[in-house]
Design an enzyme around this catalytic site. Structure first.
Site, PDB file in Angstrom:
ATOM      1  N   HIS A  75       1.571   6.480   1.125  1.00 29.20           N
ATOM      2  CA  HIS A  75       0.940   5.880   1.546  1.00 29.20           C
ATOM      3  C   HIS A  75       3.046   5.050   1.732  1.00 29.20           C
ATOM      4  O   HIS A  75       3.163   3.281   1.240  1.00 29.20           O
ATOM      5  CB  HIS A  75       0.450   4.859   0.056  1.00 29.20           C
ATOM      6  CG  HIS A  75      -0.537   3.645   0.406  1.00 29.20           C
ATOM      7  ND1 HIS A  75      -0.926   3.494   1.585  1.00 29.20           N
ATOM      8  CD2 HIS A  75      -0.955   3.059  -0.256  1.00 29.20           C
ATOM      9  CE1 HIS A  75      -1.904   2.365   1.280  1.00 29.20           C
ATOM     10  NE2 HIS A  75      -1.497   2.553   0.060  1.00 29.20           N
TER      11      HIS A  75
ATOM     12  N   ARG B  67       1.298  -6.782   3.212  1.00 31.20           N
ATOM     13  CA  ARG B  67       1.302  -5.310   3.892  1.00 31.20           C
ATOM     14  C   ARG B  67       1.018  -6.046   5.708  1.00 31.20           C
ATOM     15  O   ARG B  67       1.063  -5.558   6.718  1.00 31.20           O
ATOM     16  CB  ARG B  67      -0.352  -5.421   3.570  1.00 31.20           C
ATOM     17  CG  ARG B  67      -0.362  -4.454   2.311  1.00 31.20           C
ATOM     18  CD  ARG B  67       0.383  -3.331   1.664  1.00 31.20           C
ATOM     19  NE  ARG B  67      -0.260  -2.393   2.821  1.00 31.20           N
ATOM     20  CZ  ARG B  67      -1.515  -1.353   2.904  1.00 31.20           C
ATOM     21  NH1 ARG B  67      -1.518  -1.155   1.430  1.00 31.20           N
ATOM     22  NH2 ARG B  67      -1.396  -1.010   3.406  1.00 31.20           N
TER      23      ARG B  67
ATOM     24  N   ARG C  49      -6.571   6.341   7.033  1.00 29.58           N
ATOM     25  CA  ARG C  49      -6.526   7.035   5.372  1.00 29.58           C
ATOM     26  C   ARG C  49      -7.245   7.729   5.096  1.00 29.58           C
ATOM     27  O   ARG C  49      -8.548   8.301   5.634  1.00 29.58           O
ATOM     28  CB  ARG C  49      -7.313   5.538   4.675  1.00 29.58           C
ATOM     29  CG  ARG C  49      -7.403   5.429   3.098  1.00 29.58           C
ATOM     30  CD  ARG C  49      -7.579   4.828   2.328  1.00 29.58           C
ATOM     31  NE  ARG C  49      -6.741   3.980   1.969  1.00 29.58           N
ATOM     32  CZ  ARG C  49      -6.768   2.972   1.817  1.00 29.58           C
ATOM     33  NH1 ARG C  49      -7.924   2.483   0.805  1.00 29.58           N
ATOM     34  NH2 ARG C  49      -5.488   2.095   1.466  1.00 29.58           N
TER      35      ARG C  49
ATOM     36  N   GLN D 247       2.680   0.918   1.977  1.00 30.28           N
ATOM     37  CA  GLN D 247       1.831  -0.310   0.992  1.00 30.28           C
ATOM     38  C   GLN D 247       3.909  -0.857   0.552  1.00 30.28           C
ATOM     39  O   GLN D 247       4.698  -0.762  -0.004  1.00 30.28           O
ATOM     40  CB  GLN D 247       1.556   0.274  -0.049  1.00 30.28           C
ATOM     41  CG  GLN D 247       1.437  -0.045  -1.422  1.00 30.28           C
ATOM     42  CD  GLN D 247       1.130  -1.095  -1.631  1.00 30.28           C
ATOM     43  OE1 GLN D 247      -0.258  -1.482  -0.854  1.00 30.28           O
ATOM     44  NE2 GLN D 247       1.762  -2.519  -2.025  1.00 30.28           N
TER      45      GLN D 247
ATOM     46  N   CYS E  85       0.898  -1.221  -6.608  1.00 32.15           N
ATOM     47  CA  CYS E  85       0.271  -1.607  -4.758  1.00 32.15           C
ATOM     48  C   CYS E  85      -1.567  -2.578  -5.272  1.00 32.15           C
ATOM     49  O   CYS E  85      -1.855  -2.295  -4.254  1.00 32.15           O
ATOM     50  CB  CYS E  85       0.054  -0.461  -4.320  1.00 32.15           C
ATOM     51  SG  CYS E  85      -0.695   1.340  -5.365  1.00 32.15           S
TER      52      CYS E  85
ATOM     53  N   ASP F 119       1.370   2.714 -10.812  1.00 26.72           N
ATOM     54  CA  ASP F 119      -0.205   2.792  -9.890  1.00 26.72           C
ATOM     55  C   ASP F 119      -1.282   3.523 -10.628  1.00 26.72           C
ATOM     56  O   ASP F 119      -0.875   3.508 -12.312  1.00 26.72           O
ATOM     57  CB  ASP F 119       0.765   3.579  -8.678  1.00 26.72           C
ATOM     58  CG  ASP F 119      -0.513   3.433  -7.780  1.00 26.72           C
ATOM     59  OD1 ASP F 119      -1.523   3.033  -7.997  1.00 26.72           O
ATOM     60  OD2 ASP F 119      -1.176   4.902  -7.083  1.00 26.72           O
TER      61      ASP F 119
END
Ligand code: CP
Ligand code: NVA
Length: 306
Positions: free
Chosen positions: A129, A292, A102, A132, A264, A224
Site C-alpha cells: 500500500h 493521502r 485496488r 499510504q 492507516c 493496522d
C-alpha cells in the site's frame, strides 16, 4: 520518455521519494498548483475492494489537477473475470491517461502495468500500500522535522501496510522495528529489499516477536487491522493469534516522550488499538488521512510532468 508506474516504493530511488514528499508539502501549502496538469484528461479507478480514503482522495486530487476520474466498481470491470487483464489494460490505455487500481492479487497490478501504455498506480494490493506509506512518512516528517534516524515501531500483522512502511523507512534512513506473532511476518521479499536498501541509507529494519521490545523508546508507534480485506474468514483465528499485540495506553507509554500514534485506518477500537490511544492527544491518524490527498497529487505530478 518511458512511462512511469507507482507500484512499489522499491521501484523508486530515495531521491525520487524525497522529491515526491517535498512536492506533497508544497501542494499542501498551495493546493491550486498544477491545476491544469490533467486538463481534458481522465483517470480510471479500478477498485476490487471497498475504500473511503483512497477512493475519495484520488477522486478529489484528480479533480484538483484539472482531470476527471472514472470509478469502476468490482462489478463494472470484473478484473480477471470478464476478459484478460492484458486486454483491459490495453483498452483503457486508448481512453484515459492513467489507471489507479485496488486489487486482491498483486499480480493483477503488475499485469496492468505491463500491458498498459499509461501510468498505473497501486491503490492497495495484498502485497503493498505504497500511497499510504508515503502519506505516513510525510506525516512523520511534519511532526519531527526529519525522517533520518526516526524510530518507527510497527506492531501486529505483517501485512501490505508493513511491507510498504519497511520500504519507505529503508529508503528514508529510518529505524523500524516490526513485532508480529509467529506466522504473521511481513513478506520475505520486501524484508530483503528493505535490508538491501537500508545499507545505503543507514536505515535499520528489525523483525521480532516482543511488542514491548519493539516499542521501547520509539518515536512512532504504528498498527493496522488484524484482519485485512479478503481475510474475513480468518477473523476468529486472527483475533486469538494477535492477543497481546494491542496498542493500549500501557504499551504506548513505553515509547519516547514525543511519541505519536499512527494507523492507516480503518481502525478497530478494542482490537489492534485501544480507544484512548487512537482517540488520544498523540494520535495523528487524521493527519495521515489528509496527507493521502497531497501525496497522491504529488505522485501524479511525478508521473505526468517530469
Ligand atoms: N487507508 C486506506 O487506504 O483507507 P481506505 O481503505 O478507506 O481507502
Ligand atoms: N491492511 C489493510 C489496509 C487497509 C487500508 C487491508 O488490506 O485491509
Amino acid at each position: 520518455m518511458k512511462k512511469r508506474d507507482f507500484i512499489s516504493i522499491a521501484d523508486h530511488s530515495s531521491a525520487d521519494i524525497a522529491r515526491i514528499l517535498d512536492l506533497a508539502g508544497k501542494l499542501k501549502k498551495k493546493p491550486a498548483s498544477y491545476a491544469t496538469l490533467l486538463k481534458g484528461e481522465s483517470v480510471a479507478l479500478i477498485f476490487q475492494k471497498p475504500s473511503n480514503r483512497t477512493r475519495v482522495s484520488f477522486e478529489a486530487g484528480i479533480f484538483q489537477l484539472g482531470g476527471k476520474s472514472i470509478y469502476l466498481a468490482p462489478d463494472d470491470i470484473s478484473l480477471g473475470k470478464r476478459e484478460p487483464t492484458a486486454d483491459i489494460a490495453q483498452t483503457l490505455s486508448r481512453y484515459v491517461k492513467g489507471i489507479v487500481a485496488r486489487v486482491f492479487a498483486h499480480q493483477d497490478l503488475l499485469d496492468l502495468a505491463k500491458y498498459a501504455t499509461i501510468p498505473v498506480v497501486n491503490a492497495l494490493s495484498d502485497h503493498s500500500h505504497p500511497c499510504q506509506a508515503l502519506a505516513d512518512v510525510m506525516t512523520v516528517h511534519e511532526k519531527f522535522g526529519t525522517l533520518k534516524g526516526i524510530k518507527l515501531a510497527y506492531i501486529g500483522d505483517g501485512n501490505n501496510m508493513t511491507n510498504s512502511l519497511m520500504l519507505a523507512a529503508a529508503k528514508m534512513g529510518m529505524h523500524m522495528t516490526v513485532a508480529t506473532p509467529k506466522g504473521y511476518e511481513p513478506d520475505a521479499g520486501c524484508v530483503r529489499q528493505a535490508a538491501d536498501c537500508a545499507q545505503a541509507t543507514g536505515a535499520t529494519i528489525s523483525l521480532m516477536r516482543d511488542p514491548v521490545k519493539a516499542v521501547d523508546g520509539a518515536d512512532v508507534v504504528y498498527t493496522d487491522t488484524w484482519v485485512s480485506m479478503g481475510q474475513e474468514k480468518e477473523t476468529a483465528r486472527r483475533l486469538k493469534d494477535f492477543k497481546g499485540y494491542q496498542i493500549d495506553a500501557k504499551l504506548f507509554a513505553r515509547a519516547g516522550k514525543d511519541r505519536i500514534f499512527m494507523h492507516c485506518l480503518p481502525a478497530h477500537r478494542g482490537q489492534e488499538v485501544a480507544a484512548d490511544v487512537i482517540d488520544g492527544p498523540r494520535s495523528v491518524v487524521f493527519d495521515e488521512a489528509e496527507n493521502r490527498l497531497h501525496v497522491q497529487k504529488a505522485i501524479m505530478v511525478f508521473l505526468y510532468s517530469e
